[in-house]
Write an enzyme that holds these catalytic residues in place. Structure first.
Site: not given
Length: 282
Positions: A90, A195
């Site tokens: 991430s 996400h």
């Protein structure tokens, strides 16, 4: 050991903890001063002293992790031990790209600070880690219970998938997932549904912000969360980073691809050992 089998891994949110970076900040005083100036606050003090509550807010977590992880990679890299490839989980992908020369340290920090800021504005979301239940079974549970707002966000290992979506639906999913065979379902201490489709609007805003930056070819392959493959060229970087905000993190596939490319030694650059623990499950 040769320098060609080392891969650097950069952690994402969840690895932050008060005290991180204390051993690095004196070694990289110029970068720390630059970071504090860019953020308009003492980011280094927040890293070292907290408070934990503020450090856990995504608009602070993301630049703090970027700072510590990037400096750690610089500290452990040398002429005799350089990685052959890198990946970041991430927000960790920004530190990986900065290390590989895709953009400057300061530009990366500006990107991460903006990313954290716009993502923090999306409220009402949550995430949970589902242990020992495969993706098809998870999707079946969501369909049966009409939990249509939840996405599969992080494929961290064969035994760990993170789900993301509206907080109310995440709460509703906990018991059914356990009943379906999950060993554990652990709500994560995060401030948003990262996400997931809830992040599509922040992604659009981030795309506009990235138009003011330039990107260079990476000096080593950096594996993207979205594709589990190395960035093919500099022009692909901004679009991929935008997609990453609302797309699944294909972490397990990324590690398998790096191993296939020759990586057999992994160094975690940043606080904690979250990624090192996941490696043992992949």
């Amino acid at each position: 050991m040769t320098p060609f089998d080392i891969a650097f891994l950069f952690p994402g949110q969840g690895s932050q903890t008060a005290g991180m970076g204390a051993e690095l900040f004196g070694q990289f005083a110029d970068e720390v001063a630059e970071a504090n100036e860019i953020l308009g606050c003492s980011l280094s003090n927040l890293c070292v002293n907290g408070p934990e509550e503020q450090l856990g807010q995504t608009q602070y977590t993301q630049p703090a992790l970027y700072l510590v992880s990037y400096l750690h990679s610089r500290a452990i890299s040398s002429d005799t031990e350089k990685p052959a490839m890198a990946a970041g989980h991430s927000v960790g992908e920004f530190a990986a790209l900065a290390y590989a020369g895709a953009f400057s340290f300061s530009d990366g920090l500006k990107m991460v600070a903006k990313r954290g800021e716009i993502m923090s504005h999306v409220t009402g979301g949550g995430m949970a880690a589902v242990i020992a239940l495969d993706a098809d079974k998870i999707k079946e549970v969501f369909a049966d219970k009409d939990l249509t707002g939840i996405d599969l966000a992080n494929f961290n290992s064969p035994g760990q998938i993170v789900i993301s979506g509206p907080a109310a639906e995440i709460s509703e999913s906990l018991a059914p997932l356990k009943e379906a065979g999950a060993k554990l379902v652990v709500p994560l201490k995060v401030s948003g549904a990262f996400h997931s489709r809830m992040m599509e609007e922040p992604a659009q805003k981030f795309a506009e912000f990235l138009k003011d930056f330039s990107f260079q070819e990476t000096s080593i392959p950096v594996y993207a969360n979205v594709t589990a493959s190395p960035y093919p060229d500099a022009s692909s970087i901004p679009e991929t980073l935008v997609r990453q905000i609302h797309s699944p993190v294909r972490w397990s596939d990324s590690i398998l691809a790096m191993r296939s490319a020759g990586a057999d030694t992994f160094e975690e650059c940043g606080p904690g050992k979250v990624l090192s623990k996941l490696l043992r499950q992949i």
